[in-house]
Structures are given as C-alpha cells and as structure tokens.
Design a protein around this motif. Structure first.
Motif, PDB file in Angstrom:
ATOM      1  N   THR A 176       0.784  -1.057   0.146  1.00 58.83           N
ATOM      2  CA  THR A 176      -0.052  -0.096   0.116  1.00 58.83           C
ATOM      3  C   THR A 176       0.794   1.347   0.086  1.00 58.83           C
ATOM      4  OG1 THR A 176      -1.637  -1.199   1.256  1.00 58.83           O
ATOM      5  CG2 THR A 176      -1.995   1.135   1.156  1.00 58.83           C
ATOM      6  N   ASP A 177       1.912   1.245   0.928  1.00 58.99           N
ATOM      7  CA  ASP A 177       2.642   2.545   1.011  1.00 58.99           C
ATOM      8  C   ASP A 177       3.536   2.647  -0.357  1.00 58.99           C
ATOM      9  OD1 ASP A 177       2.124   2.765   3.416  1.00 58.99           O
ATOM     10  OD2 ASP A 177       3.831   1.646   4.325  1.00 58.99           O
ATOM     11  N   GLN A 178       4.052   1.370  -0.881  1.00 61.20           N
ATOM     12  CA  GLN A 178       4.576   1.564  -2.358  1.00 61.20           C
ATOM     13  C   GLN A 178       3.607   2.262  -3.496  1.00 61.20           C
ATOM     14  OE1 GLN A 178       7.702   1.015  -2.872  1.00 61.20           O
ATOM     15  NE2 GLN A 178       8.121   0.006  -4.804  1.00 61.20           N
ATOM     16  N   ALA A 179       2.353   1.850  -3.386  1.00 65.18           N
ATOM     17  CA  ALA A 179       1.267   1.997  -4.320  1.00 65.18           C
ATOM     18  C   ALA A 179       1.247   3.543  -4.052  1.00 65.18           C
ATOM     19  CB  ALA A 179       0.061   1.333  -4.259  1.00 65.18           C
ATOM     20  N   ARG A 180       0.953   4.252  -2.768  1.00 62.82           N
ATOM     21  CA  ARG A 180       0.948   5.528  -2.752  1.00 62.82           C
ATOM     22  C   ARG A 180       1.982   6.312  -3.406  1.00 62.82           C
ATOM     23  NH1 ARG A 180      -3.499   6.591   0.680  1.00 62.82           N
ATOM     24  NH2 ARG A 180      -3.975   4.859   2.072  1.00 62.82           N
ATOM     25  N   ARG A 181       3.053   5.635  -3.262  1.00 61.20           N
ATOM     26  CA  ARG A 181       4.308   6.448  -3.518  1.00 61.20           C
ATOM     27  C   ARG A 181       4.481   6.412  -5.163  1.00 61.20           C
ATOM     28  NH1 ARG A 181       7.055   4.005   0.773  1.00 61.20           N
ATOM     29  NH2 ARG A 181       7.957   2.495  -0.926  1.00 61.20           N
ATOM     30  N   THR A 182       4.289   5.620  -5.667  1.00 62.02           N
ATOM     31  CA  THR A 182       4.659   5.306  -7.129  1.00 62.02           C
ATOM     32  C   THR A 182       3.256   5.518  -8.141  1.00 62.02           C
ATOM     33  OG1 THR A 182       4.031   2.879  -6.950  1.00 62.02           O
ATOM     34  CG2 THR A 182       6.322   3.621  -6.756  1.00 62.02           C
ATOM     35  N   GLY A 183       1.986   5.514  -7.757  1.00 62.47           N
ATOM     36  CA  GLY A 183       0.846   5.519  -8.376  1.00 62.47           C
ATOM     37  C   GLY A 183       0.650   4.318  -9.058  1.00 62.47           C
ATOM     38  N   VAL A 184       1.225   3.277  -8.680  1.00 59.18           N
ATOM     39  CA  VAL A 184       0.821   1.927  -9.353  1.00 59.18           C
ATOM     40  C   VAL A 184       0.579   0.936  -8.032  1.00 59.18           C
ATOM     41  CG1 VAL A 184       1.602  -0.062 -10.792  1.00 59.18           C
ATOM     42  CG2 VAL A 184       1.888   2.462 -11.445  1.00 59.18           C
ATOM     43  N   ALA A 185      -0.357   0.148  -8.011  1.00 59.23           N
ATOM     44  CA  ALA A 185      -0.631  -0.854  -7.040  1.00 59.23           C
ATOM     45  C   ALA A 185       0.130  -2.108  -7.702  1.00 59.23           C
ATOM     46  CB  ALA A 185      -2.025  -1.422  -6.921  1.00 59.23           C
ATOM     47  N   GLY A 186       1.239  -2.191  -7.329  1.00 63.44           N
ATOM     48  CA  GLY A 186       2.297  -3.134  -8.130  1.00 63.44           C
ATOM     49  C   GLY A 186       2.451  -4.381  -7.246  1.00 63.44           C
ATOM     50  N   TYR A 187       2.913  -5.509  -7.858  1.00 61.55           N
ATOM     51  CA  TYR A 187       3.067  -6.793  -7.164  1.00 61.55           C
ATOM     52  C   TYR A 187       4.336  -7.524  -7.800  1.00 61.55           C
ATOM     53  CZ  TYR A 187       0.237  -8.570 -10.777  1.00 61.55           C
ATOM     54  OH  TYR A 187      -0.549  -8.752 -11.999  1.00 61.55           O
ATOM     55  N   PRO A 188       5.211  -8.136  -7.531  1.00 58.51           N
ATOM     56  CA  PRO A 188       6.334  -8.928  -8.009  1.00 58.51           C
ATOM     57  C   PRO A 188       5.896 -10.176  -8.346  1.00 58.51           C
ATOM     58  CG  PRO A 188       6.504  -9.234  -5.526  1.00 58.51           C
ATOM     59  CD  PRO A 188       5.225  -8.325  -5.835  1.00 58.51           C
ATOM     60  N   GLY A 189       6.380 -10.593  -9.644  1.00 59.57           N
ATOM     61  CA  GLY A 189       6.208 -12.187 -10.229  1.00 59.57           C
ATOM     62  C   GLY A 189       5.021 -11.876 -10.721  1.00 59.57           C
ATOM     63  N   ASP A 190       4.293 -13.077 -10.906  1.00 64.38           N
ATOM     64  CA  ASP A 190       2.955 -13.367 -11.565  1.00 64.38           C
ATOM     65  C   ASP A 190       1.733 -13.127 -10.752  1.00 64.38           C
ATOM     66  OD1 ASP A 190       2.581 -15.605 -10.374  1.00 64.38           O
ATOM     67  OD2 ASP A 190       2.740 -16.824 -11.816  1.00 64.38           O
ATOM     68  N   GLY A 191       1.969 -12.573  -9.526  1.00 61.70           N
ATOM     69  CA  GLY A 191       0.964 -12.443  -8.515  1.00 61.70           C
ATOM     70  C   GLY A 191       0.362 -13.584  -7.980  1.00 61.70           C
ATOM     71  N   THR A 192       0.631 -14.897  -8.387  1.00 64.35           N
ATOM     72  CA  THR A 192      -0.011 -16.292  -7.950  1.00 64.35           C
ATOM     73  C   THR A 192       0.562 -16.491  -6.606  1.00 64.35           C
ATOM     74  OG1 THR A 192       1.348 -17.602  -8.989  1.00 64.35           O
ATOM     75  CG2 THR A 192      -0.905 -16.664 -10.135  1.00 64.35           C
ATOM     76  N   GLN A 193       1.790 -16.038  -6.355  1.00 65.41           N
ATOM     77  CA  GLN A 193       2.257 -16.361  -5.165  1.00 65.41           C
ATOM     78  C   GLN A 193       1.591 -15.788  -3.806  1.00 65.41           C
ATOM     79  OE1 GLN A 193       3.320 -13.978  -6.907  1.00 65.41           O
ATOM     80  NE2 GLN A 193       4.729 -12.476  -5.773  1.00 65.41           N
ATOM     81  N   ARG A 194       1.435 -16.551  -2.790  1.00 68.63           N
ATOM     82  CA  ARG A 194       0.375 -16.462  -1.951  1.00 68.63           C
ATOM     83  C   ARG A 194       1.321 -16.189  -0.431  1.00 68.63           C
ATOM     84  NH1 ARG A 194      -1.496 -22.585  -1.924  1.00 68.63           N
ATOM     85  NH2 ARG A 194       0.746 -22.432  -2.711  1.00 68.63           N
ATOM     86  N   TRP A 195       0.567 -15.154   0.272  1.00 65.04           N
ATOM     87  CA  TRP A 195       1.216 -14.796   1.485  1.00 65.04           C
ATOM     88  C   TRP A 195       0.111 -15.019   2.621  1.00 65.04           C
ATOM     89  CZ3 TRP A 195       2.442  -8.841   0.093  1.00 65.04           C
ATOM     90  CH2 TRP A 195       3.602  -8.933  -0.713  1.00 65.04           C
ATOM     91  N   PRO A 196       0.524 -15.528   3.589  1.00 65.34           N
ATOM     92  CA  PRO A 196      -0.150 -15.960   4.785  1.00 65.34           C
ATOM     93  C   PRO A 196      -0.569 -14.515   5.768  1.00 65.34           C
ATOM     94  CG  PRO A 196       1.881 -16.711   5.531  1.00 65.34           C
ATOM     95  CD  PRO A 196       2.032 -16.258   4.026  1.00 65.34           C
ATOM     96  N   ALA A 197      -1.707 -14.449   6.391  1.00 66.86           N
ATOM     97  CA  ALA A 197      -1.769 -13.282   7.226  1.00 66.86           C
ATOM     98  C   ALA A 197      -2.685 -13.525   8.334  1.00 66.86           C
ATOM     99  CB  ALA A 197      -2.762 -12.459   6.395  1.00 66.86           C
ATOM    100  N   VAL A 198      -2.829 -12.441   9.397  1.00 66.44           N
ATOM    101  CA  VAL A 198      -3.308 -12.615  10.731  1.00 66.44           C
ATOM    102  C   VAL A 198      -3.878 -11.196  11.226  1.00 66.44           C
ATOM    103  CG1 VAL A 198      -1.326 -12.621  12.199  1.00 66.44           C
ATOM    104  CG2 VAL A 198      -3.650 -13.584  12.759  1.00 66.44           C
TER     105      VAL A 198
END
Length: 293
Positions: A176-198
C-alpha cells in the motif's frame, strides 16, 4: 503474571499489551521515546525507558518480571545494511533476555516468521530458514528455544507475512505504501504467490496463550489466512486507492523483493488444536477494504 514487553507500541505490540492487561496480567514495557511512554502509560502499562540496544536495561526489565514477550525490531529496512543491523540488534537483545531467565523456568515468547516450504503450506514442525536477508533472526530464535534445556520456558510465535489492523501493517501495508508513492498498485512476479496473514488482535491472543501455557522449546503459527494471492491483495489496494494494478520488478521492493516474490502459505492447524487458539477478526482482504484513498 508481571510481563516485560519490548516493542509494545507497534501494530502487534500495542495489541499484545492490551490483551495482557485485559486478561489479568500487568505489563512493564520498554519505551524509547516520550510519545511511546505516554501511549503505554495510557494503555495501563508501567514504563521502562530505554532502547533495544540498551542491554543492561533489557536485563533489568526481564529480571523484574515473571515473563517476557520480545517484539521490538528496528524500523529501517531501506537497505541490506540497515536490515542486517536490525537483525543483529534483535539477536543481541534476545541473547540477553534469554540468559537473564536461565534456571528460572520463567517464560519468554519471541517472534519470528513462518517458514517457506516448496509446494505446500508450512507447518509448526518445519524448521526456520537460516539463510537469506533475515536468516539471522531464525538463528537467534533457534538459540532461544535451545534454552529450554537450561530452565527457560522459551517459545516462539511465528508471524505471517502480513499482520494487519484497520487496513495497515505487514507486507500488504508495504504494498500500500509503495502504491501511494509510485501511483501503481504493483506486485512482484506473476502475482499467484501466496502470503499468509493474521489480524493483530488475533495474534495478540496467541502471544498470551503461549506465555501462559505453551511448553518450553515450542513454536506456533499465528496464521488466520493460510495464503492470499499477492495479485488479489494488490487488486484490493488498487481499487481502494483508485490506482492501476500491475506486475512490477521485484527490485522495486528493495531487500524484501526476493521474499515478496515467494509462494509461502502457512498452516496453523497444530496451534489451534494444541493451544485452543481461534481467530475471530476480519481476514486480510476484508480488512484492506478499509483503506482510505
């Protein structure tokens, strides 16, 4: 129990302090600034002034208490050198805190990350990786868990890549912070990689349970969402901020780039069964809907 807490004003720490105080414990919390001290005192904690690098202060805090929860970590991740310094500082702190408790059978709960296992969700039985930019954190936690043989009820709560509250925090917060700075909601790779959360409030409950009852030398997973696709995370961020969503080079994320690009789901089945931990707060994708443009 009177508990010494470091990192008590962060996303996780503030929730942990509130959880402890709300369940009959008292808290002595490390504070490195006037603003942190005021926040902790307002929450109902007693304050010990000092920094994570003040090893004598840490030793004093642990010596005054019935148990320790160690959450503090440096704030500068902007370069490999800064990240390495933060890891070294945390390692020295954990060493001092653990040594202070040797022979006492008192508990100490440290924080680490969920491990990466190719092709499947990691479990509590999987070892932490000791290489890479944050491998030093794993080595420090492993050393702390080894103190179980020396009369320390040492445990570790492994945190997922995103610990969130009110749409902020963790790796998703960095996107989110990177998106605010760059004007793009970016992600690395193809975006299918998964992140766990809590959710931070759910994680706080697990820290309390580990402090109160987890056996010495054990590790637990504070995972509510086993794995959200990074592209899905970026899509919510982009929609909330009104920005385009697209793949960007992993180098854009500095030292975290290689970690961001990894598929790293994690399970908490054993933690839920053994400690009775049941997350009740919003999922990551639900929480990200609270992001304000």
């Amino acid at each position: 129990m009177h508990v010494f807490v470091t990192g008590g004003t962060g996303t996780i720490g503030s929730a942990v302090v509130a959880e402890l105080l709300g369940n009959g414990h008292t808290v002595l919390a490390l504070a490195r600034s006037d603003s942190s001290a005021r926040a902790l005192e307002s929450a109902g904690a007693k304050v010990l002034r000092g920094e994570l690098a003040d090893l004598d202060v840490l030793r004093s805090g642990a010596g005054q208490c019935d148990g320790v929860i160690s959450l503090a970590f440096g704030r500068d991740y902007g370069s490999p050198d800064a990240l390495a310094q933060a890891v070294a500082e945390e390692s020295a702190a954990l060493t001092v805190l653990g040594q202070e408790l040797v022979g006492s059978d008192r508990p100490i709960v440290a924080v680490s990350g969920t491990p990466w296992v190719p092709g499947r969700a990691s479990t509590e039985a999987d070892p932490l990786p000791t290489d890479g930019p944050v491998g030093g954190r794993s080595r420090s936690v492993n050393a702390l868990l080894d103190l179980a043989s020396r009369g320390v009820r040492s445990t570790a709560v492994r945190m997922p890549r995103t610990v969130h509250n009110e749409g902020k925090g963790g790796f998703a917060g960095l996107l989110t912070d990177q998106a605010r700075r760059t004007g793009v909601a970016g992600y690395p790779g193809d975006g299918t990689q998964r992140w766990p959360a809590v959710h931070a409030l759910d994680a706080a409950v697990l820290f309390r349970l580990a402090l109160e009852s987890a056996p010495a030398g054990t590790a637990w997973h504070a995972v509510s969402d086993e794995g959200d696709a990074v592209r899905d995370i970026a899509t919510v961020i982009g929609r909330r901020l009104g920005l385009p969503v697209q793949e960007v080079p992993e180098e854009n994320f500095g030292p975290f780039g290689p970690i961001f690009a990894m598929d790293q789901p994690a399970s908490s089945a054993r933690t839920r069964d053994a400690l009775g931990w049941q997350p009740t707060h919003s999922s990551l994708l639900e929480d990200l809907e609270t992001i304000q443009p």
